[in-house]
Design an enzyme around this catalytic site. Structure first.
Site, PDB file in Angstrom:
ATOM      1  N   SER A 137      -8.426  -7.974   2.082  1.00 41.25           N
ATOM      2  CA  SER A 137      -8.024  -6.596   2.334  1.00 41.25           C
ATOM      3  C   SER A 137      -6.864  -7.002   3.699  1.00 41.25           C
ATOM      4  CB  SER A 137      -8.938  -5.628   2.746  1.00 41.25           C
ATOM      5  OG  SER A 137      -8.396  -4.439   3.270  1.00 41.25           O
ATOM      6  N   TYR A 150     -16.537  -3.217   7.086  1.00 42.83           N
ATOM      7  CA  TYR A 150     -15.924  -3.632   5.973  1.00 42.83           C
ATOM      8  C   TYR A 150     -15.051  -4.587   6.303  1.00 42.83           C
ATOM      9  CZ  TYR A 150     -12.192  -3.219   2.001  1.00 42.83           C
ATOM     10  OH  TYR A 150     -11.327  -3.433   1.121  1.00 42.83           O
ATOM     11  N   LYS A 154     -14.377  -8.830   4.821  1.00 44.49           N
ATOM     12  CA  LYS A 154     -13.033  -9.215   4.498  1.00 44.49           C
ATOM     13  C   LYS A 154     -12.822 -10.458   5.298  1.00 44.49           C
ATOM     14  CE  LYS A 154     -12.674  -6.498   0.802  1.00 44.49           C
ATOM     15  NZ  LYS A 154     -12.737  -6.980  -0.697  1.00 44.49           N
TER      16      LYS A 154
END
Length: 245
Positions: A137, A150, A154
């Site tokens: 991402s 998150y 990533k």
């Protein structure tokens, strides 16, 4: 004339029940690959298989290390792997919880390690010069509000991708990641329906729009193919220039 052909190639796609993963599985199937689609949600897989009966399906929660290991071991050998399964739990840094951290890293990082170990070992045993693509991402490279856990997961995935590329390269196995911006899946259309939130993000993307599933799929297909035969260890943004600003 076909631009890409995966005829006779066997490819595992995780998180393939819907969204980007489904798009990847279908496009590779169209290019001639024998696809095994993996997801936690059986109903999504059955809907996929009803439309594409020759796609094999496996339902397992990849956060469960042992069950996943057993499932992947039973599937045999693959020529390529797409690690797409992921979760996004968005909450402010100050209230981020231990349970959400563990759940996110179990799916977004640990499961990639687990699945890739098994697939890569079988590639090596069978002298297959394979390709692995991890779906990361833009959040791994840039801070996004309420994305602390998150983003960290990533970033860890990007680092894992580089280590995999280094250690698997001598066996002829390439490993890369794709780092998309907001992609207009059905879920994203709901999540980004707030006009102010949407406007703020779009203002940071030079191309002035969010990405489409097909634009991520095209990048994945390229990195899996022989047309990217000298590319390994990269993190490829599909972000309309977000990370350039």
């Amino acid at each position: 004339m076909e631009i890409y052909s995966f005829k006779g190639k066997r490819i595992l796609v995780t998180g393939a029940g819907q969204g980007i993963g489904r798009g990847i599985a279908v496009e590779l199937w169209r290019a001639g690959a024998n696809i095994v689609a993996l997801s936690r949600t059986r109903s999504h897989l059955e809907a996929l298989q009803s439309e594409y009966p020759s796609i094999d399906i496996v339902d397992v929660d990849v956060s469960d290390w042992e069950k996943t290991r057993t499932a992947i071991e039973s599937l045999g050998t693959f020529d390529a792997l797409v690690n797409n399964a992921a979760i996004a739990i968005c909450e402010p840094f100050l209230t981020s919880s231990s349970s959400n951290f563990d759940r996110t890293f179990d799916v977004n990082v640990k499961a990639v390690l687990n699945i890739s170990q098994i697939v890569a070992k079988k590639m090596i045993e069978n002298k297959i010069h394979g390709s692995i693509v991890n779906i990361s991402s833009q959040a791994s490279k840039a801070a996004l509000k309420d994305h602390a856990i998150y983003s960290a997961s990533k970033a860890a995935l990007d680092a894992l991708t580089r280590s995999m590329a280094l250690e698997l390269g001598p066996h002829g196995i390439r490993v890369n990641s794709i780092n998309p911006t907001v992609i207009m899946t059905a879920m994203a259309k709901v999540g980004w329906s707030d006009s102010e939130r949407c406007k703020e993000m779009l203002s940071k993307i030079p191309l002035g729009r969010f990405g489409e599933v097909s634009e991520v799929v095209n990048a994945v297909v390229f990195l899996l193919s022989d047309r990217s035969s000298m590319i390994t260890g990269v993190q490829l943004p599909v972000d309309g220039g977000f990370l350039a600003t």
